[in-house]
Design a protein around this motif. Sequence first.
Motif, PDB file in Angstrom:
ATOM      1  N   UNK A 129      13.265   1.628 -11.633  1.00  0.00           N
ATOM      2  CA  UNK A 129      13.881   2.886 -12.046  1.00  0.00           C
ATOM      3  C   UNK A 129      12.883   3.634 -12.941  1.00  0.00           C
ATOM      4  N   UNK A 130      12.530   4.870 -12.610  1.00  0.00           N
ATOM      5  CA  UNK A 130      11.517   5.601 -13.379  1.00  0.00           C
ATOM      6  C   UNK A 130      11.871   5.726 -14.858  1.00  0.00           C
ATOM      7  N   UNK A 131      10.894   5.444 -15.696  1.00  0.00           N
ATOM      8  CA  UNK A 131      11.079   5.528 -17.134  1.00  0.00           C
ATOM      9  C   UNK A 131      11.675   4.269 -17.737  1.00  0.00           C
ATOM     10  N   UNK A 132      12.468   3.548 -16.945  1.00  0.00           N
ATOM     11  CA  UNK A 132      13.056   2.287 -17.420  1.00  0.00           C
ATOM     12  C   UNK A 132      12.082   1.146 -17.189  1.00  0.00           C
ATOM     13  N   UNK A 133      11.504   1.084 -15.990  1.00  0.00           N
ATOM     14  CA  UNK A 133      10.547   0.034 -15.653  1.00  0.00           C
ATOM     15  C   UNK A 133       9.180   0.638 -15.355  1.00  0.00           C
ATOM     16  N   UNK A 134       8.153  -0.143 -15.606  1.00  0.00           N
ATOM     17  CA  UNK A 134       6.796   0.271 -15.263  1.00  0.00           C
ATOM     18  C   UNK A 134       6.670   0.354 -13.743  1.00  0.00           C
ATOM     19  N   UNK A 135       6.038   1.412 -13.208  1.00  0.00           N
ATOM     20  CA  UNK A 135       5.847   1.491 -11.752  1.00  0.00           C
ATOM     21  C   UNK A 135       4.984   0.340 -11.253  1.00  0.00           C
ATOM     22  N   UNK A 136       5.111   0.052  -9.958  1.00  0.00           N
ATOM     23  CA  UNK A 136       4.424  -1.089  -9.346  1.00  0.00           C
ATOM     24  C   UNK A 136       3.266  -0.578  -8.493  1.00  0.00           C
ATOM     25  N   UNK A 137       2.136  -1.270  -8.549  1.00  0.00           N
ATOM     26  CA  UNK A 137       0.977  -0.948  -7.720  1.00  0.00           C
ATOM     27  C   UNK A 137       0.903  -1.935  -6.563  1.00  0.00           C
ATOM     28  N   UNK A 138       1.072  -1.423  -5.340  1.00  0.00           N
ATOM     29  CA  UNK A 138       1.000  -2.263  -4.148  1.00  0.00           C
ATOM     30  C   UNK A 138      -0.418  -2.250  -3.584  1.00  0.00           C
ATOM     31  N   UNK A 139      -0.976  -3.433  -3.259  1.00  0.00           N
ATOM     32  CA  UNK A 139      -2.347  -3.482  -2.726  1.00  0.00           C
ATOM     33  C   UNK A 139      -2.434  -2.943  -1.304  1.00  0.00           C
ATOM     34  N   UNK A 140      -3.531  -2.221  -0.995  1.00  0.00           N
ATOM     35  CA  UNK A 140      -3.777  -1.684   0.333  1.00  0.00           C
ATOM     36  C   UNK A 140      -5.007  -2.340   0.950  1.00  0.00           C
ATOM     37  N   UNK A 141      -5.240  -2.044   2.248  1.00  0.00           N
ATOM     38  CA  UNK A 141      -6.337  -2.682   2.990  1.00  0.00           C
ATOM     39  C   UNK A 141      -7.704  -2.437   2.371  1.00  0.00           C
ATOM     40  N   UNK A 142      -7.911  -1.223   1.855  1.00  0.00           N
ATOM     41  CA  UNK A 142      -9.243  -0.846   1.380  1.00  0.00           C
ATOM     42  C   UNK A 142      -9.512  -1.286  -0.062  1.00  0.00           C
ATOM     43  N   UNK A 143      -8.608  -2.079  -0.616  1.00  0.00           N
ATOM     44  CA  UNK A 143      -8.795  -2.548  -1.985  1.00  0.00           C
ATOM     45  C   UNK A 143      -8.157  -1.660  -3.025  1.00  0.00           C
ATOM     46  N   UNK A 144      -7.692  -0.490  -2.617  1.00  0.00           N
ATOM     47  CA  UNK A 144      -7.005   0.402  -3.554  1.00  0.00           C
ATOM     48  C   UNK A 144      -5.541  -0.015  -3.662  1.00  0.00           C
ATOM     49  N   UNK A 145      -4.756   0.766  -4.361  1.00  0.00           N
ATOM     50  CA  UNK A 145      -3.341   0.431  -4.519  1.00  0.00           C
ATOM     51  C   UNK A 145      -2.498   1.701  -4.420  1.00  0.00           C
ATOM     52  N   UNK A 146      -1.223   1.496  -4.136  1.00  0.00           N
ATOM     53  CA  UNK A 146      -0.267   2.591  -4.024  1.00  0.00           C
ATOM     54  C   UNK A 146       0.804   2.415  -5.089  1.00  0.00           C
TER      55      UNK A 146
END
Length: 359
Positions: A184-201
């Motif tokens: 939930x925005x502001x309540x929890x820290x956002x999550x970074x999901x790993x992608x193929x190229x090594x970056x995250x979403x």
Amino acid sequence: MSNNEAPRSGNDGAGFHIVAGSGGCRAMLATIGMLLALFWFGIRKIKSAGGISGGAIPMVFLSAGFDVRQILKLAVELDFQSLLDFGEKIAWVLIDHYSGTRRKGDPPAKGTFKMNRFESWLHEKLGEGWPKHLEYWTMATDVRGAQILLTGGGVFRREEGGQFVRITSVQPPLGKSICATCTVPGVFMPVDLPLDDGSSLKVWDGALSWESMRPASLVEEFYNASPGEIILCDVGVELNRFDRYANHIWKLICGGRCVPPRGKRSVNEDKMLVIQPAVMSVRTFEFAAHSDKKWLAIMEGFAATVDALNKGYRLTDAQYLEGRALLDEFNQLVRDYKDAAPGTVSKKTEYLLTAYGVI
């Protein structure tokens, strides 16, 4: 009737797609009540099982092969508050939000709680890899509100009016995926999901897409599910006046991307089995609710399922009468023991459900 048999995969073409909507603790507990009723009435063949936010939690345990009684025990005994760590103070979350992300129309980049311990707890209970007992999915949203579908076959993205497009073939970490849909925005820290190229979403709560709290069209699109195969559980928004006002105030302070939108429903929803529990006993963020209150929420989900199945002509007269008899006894014991010692309602409800073969 007995509830001892585990649900089976519907890979032979028969079965249902079960969708559990959002709503935090209310959704988690009502979903368990739904599962208890479905299995008690013999509805066990499942093609896919998934959900968003609190509804995703019981569904992932079901998909991993947990018996519904095990899921029930975990939920009733779990103090979710103990699995959270403090992140930023709410003042700093809002200062950071107002200095950048809010002006862009984005959700906050920080939160007051971290879910690292919750992710570790999920890993401990579920192990590595995606559930194999049933086809499982969950969903988060990106900064633009697009649906980010998380599956054992990778991650897919869908914008409103479009189709799902694979954005990575890498199987997302299961614990992180559950945390993502609950963010939930502001309540929890956002999550970074790993992608193929090594970056995250960076992703947030699954209830923030255009479908809001009930993403039924997701299984229509991704799993080619017909409306008659879909069972949807949706607890809706908070019903008490205080929480509704608080939600409106939070929307004004944090912005429109911080709360679920009104939502656009599937055009085929009237052909689905829609279960709508009116959960009043537990609040969305009541992470440390007493077991008595949890049982009330579970039984609210159970009662709504009995009514929905009956209205959908999925029960025999004998099944419906037995379901109503159970609920009448439950309502009576709640009245009889409302002033009893804490834990009495929990124990009496367990005895009742055991006598009827529900657990």
